[in-house]
Design a protein around this motif. Structure first.
Motif, PDB file in Angstrom:
ATOM      1  N   CYS A   6      -2.475   0.402   5.237  1.00  0.00           N
ATOM      2  CA  CYS A   6      -3.637   0.642   4.515  1.00  0.00           C
ATOM      3  C   CYS A   6      -4.202  -0.759   4.011  1.00  0.00           C
ATOM      4  O   CYS A   6      -3.260  -1.371   3.210  1.00  0.00           O
ATOM      5  CB  CYS A   6      -3.466   1.662   3.479  1.00  0.00           C
ATOM      6  SG  CYS A   6      -4.868   1.918   2.441  1.00  0.00           S
ATOM      7  N   CYS A   9      -3.937   0.104  -0.296  1.00  0.00           N
ATOM      8  CA  CYS A   9      -2.543   0.386  -0.971  1.00  0.00           C
ATOM      9  C   CYS A   9      -1.464   0.135  -0.489  1.00  0.00           C
ATOM     10  O   CYS A   9      -0.345   0.243  -0.718  1.00  0.00           O
ATOM     11  CB  CYS A   9      -2.320   1.875  -1.595  1.00  0.00           C
ATOM     12  SG  CYS A   9      -2.136   2.821  -0.436  1.00  0.00           S
ATOM     13  N   ASN A  11       0.106   1.086   1.916  1.00  0.00           N
ATOM     14  CA  ASN A  11       1.016   2.315   2.532  1.00  0.00           C
ATOM     15  C   ASN A  11       0.957   2.274   4.038  1.00  0.00           C
ATOM     16  O   ASN A  11      -0.085   2.041   4.591  1.00  0.00           O
ATOM     17  CB  ASN A  11       0.300   3.810   1.900  1.00  0.00           C
ATOM     18  CG  ASN A  11       1.011   5.111   2.607  1.00  0.00           C
ATOM     19  OD1 ASN A  11       2.036   4.826   2.877  1.00  0.00           O
ATOM     20  ND2 ASN A  11      -0.076   5.881   2.925  1.00  0.00           N
ATOM     21  N   CYS A  18      -5.891   6.857   4.993  1.00  0.00           N
ATOM     22  CA  CYS A  18      -4.557   6.801   4.440  1.00  0.00           C
ATOM     23  C   CYS A  18      -4.329   8.098   3.767  1.00  0.00           C
ATOM     24  O   CYS A  18      -4.905   8.667   3.050  1.00  0.00           O
ATOM     25  CB  CYS A  18      -4.890   5.804   3.197  1.00  0.00           C
ATOM     26  SG  CYS A  18      -3.365   5.501   2.420  1.00  0.00           S
ATOM     27  N   CYS A  21      -3.974   7.117  -0.465  1.00  0.00           N
ATOM     28  CA  CYS A  21      -5.169   6.614  -1.363  1.00  0.00           C
ATOM     29  C   CYS A  21      -6.796   7.112  -0.502  1.00  0.00           C
ATOM     30  O   CYS A  21      -7.924   6.959  -1.413  1.00  0.00           O
ATOM     31  CB  CYS A  21      -5.281   5.140  -1.718  1.00  0.00           C
ATOM     32  SG  CYS A  21      -5.869   4.196  -0.268  1.00  0.00           S
TER      33      CYS A  21
HETATM   34 ZN   LIG Z   1      -3.798   3.638   1.122  1.00  0.00          ZN
END
Ligand SMILES: [Zn+2]
Length: 280
Positions: A6, A9, A11, A18, A21
């Motif tokens: 991502c 963030c 991730n 994502c 987020c």
């Molecule tokens: Zn994210």
């Protein structure tokens, strides 16, 4: 499925959004100008138009937007806060309706606090040795400017009587705030923007057919009555939709809410006057 990191963030996830987020993955085809204009066109014409759907609901199904929003059904709508900020923006493009943008003369003559206002103005004129006209010229633009932000104060203040009257229905202050945002969006769109800007073409049409409806539009009582009926309409449906309040209680609480609203509006105008005088 390929793993994506991502951009927002960091991730790791698979898919188009994502899972932490909600950031969207942008594909190369979405970077074309064609796509950009397509999206723009879609925003105005699509049946999935959140803005027009939300506006439709606040006018014809008051309370539904806040109810769905409080329940967590949010995707189909324009958020209540954005709706209010947009209404605010449109209102202040041409703030002809004095409701939230009270003129200097009105502050000095027609308000319960006018006698204090006149005292403050007199002192200011003596102290700075300027004319009333010069002070007014400084006052008006600053008042309009401050009103844009101060209008948010009304929304928060109005959530207080809602919280007290409907505490048994929900004890989350923020849910009463959603309803207050919805009501004030309605109030701005319908009772100021629609009434004042869209009724004028009616005047011209009337003139064309030889009917003079101008005297009605210049009449404050005429407008106040329409606004009052419009507000009662919103509450009588909205308080049922949002709070599931029974008829008898609704009538009683609408009465209390309208009095609260009136008092909040008066206090707002006094605060606006003081804030303007302090900053010019
Ligand atoms: Zn994210």
């Amino acid at each position: 499925l390929e793993t994506i990191i991502c951009k927002n963030c960091q991730n790791q996830f698979a898919g188009k959004y994502c899972n932490l987020c909600g950031e969207k993955v942008i594909e190369p085809r979405e970077k074309t100008v064609w796509h950009f204009f397509g999206k723009l066109l879609e925003a105005f014409t699509s049946s999935d138009n959140k803005f027009f759907r939300s506006l439709y609901f606040i006018v014809f199904k008051p309370g539904k937007l806040s109810y769905d929003f409080a329940q967590g059904l949010r995707k189909p709508y324009f958020p209540p806060l954005s709706l209010f900020l947009l209404a605010n923006l449109i209102y202040f493009l041409f703030p002809v309706a004095e409701t939230f943008n009270t003129r200097f003369e009105t502050q000095l003559r027609a308000m319960p606090h006018s006698f204090i206002a006149r005292q403050i103005v007199e002192n200011r004129l003596k102290k700075q040795k300027i004319s009333l006209a010069a002070l007014k010229a400084k006052y008006e633009p600053q008042s309009t400017n401050l009103a844009k932000t101060l209008l948010l104060l009304i929304v928060f203040l109005f959530a207080v009587p809602l919280y007290v009257l409907f505490y048994a229905k929900t004890s989350y202050f923020v849910e009463h705030l959603y309803f207050s945002f919805e009501f004030h969006s309605y109030n701005l769109f319908v009772n100021t923007i629609f009434l004042f800007y869209l009724l004028y073409p009616l005047v011209w049409t009337g003139d064309y057919f030889g009917l003079n409806i101008r005297p009605y539009l210049d009449n404050d009582n005429f407008f106040s009555t329409i606004v009052l009926i419009s507000i009662i309409y919103f509450f009588s449906r909205g308080l049922f939709e949002f709070y599931q309040e029974k008829l008898l209680w609704r009538i009683l609480k609408i009465f209390v809410l309208i009095i609260s609203l009136f008092m909040i509006l008066q206090s707002y105008r006094f605060i606006l006057f003081l804030a303007t005088m302090m900053t010019i």
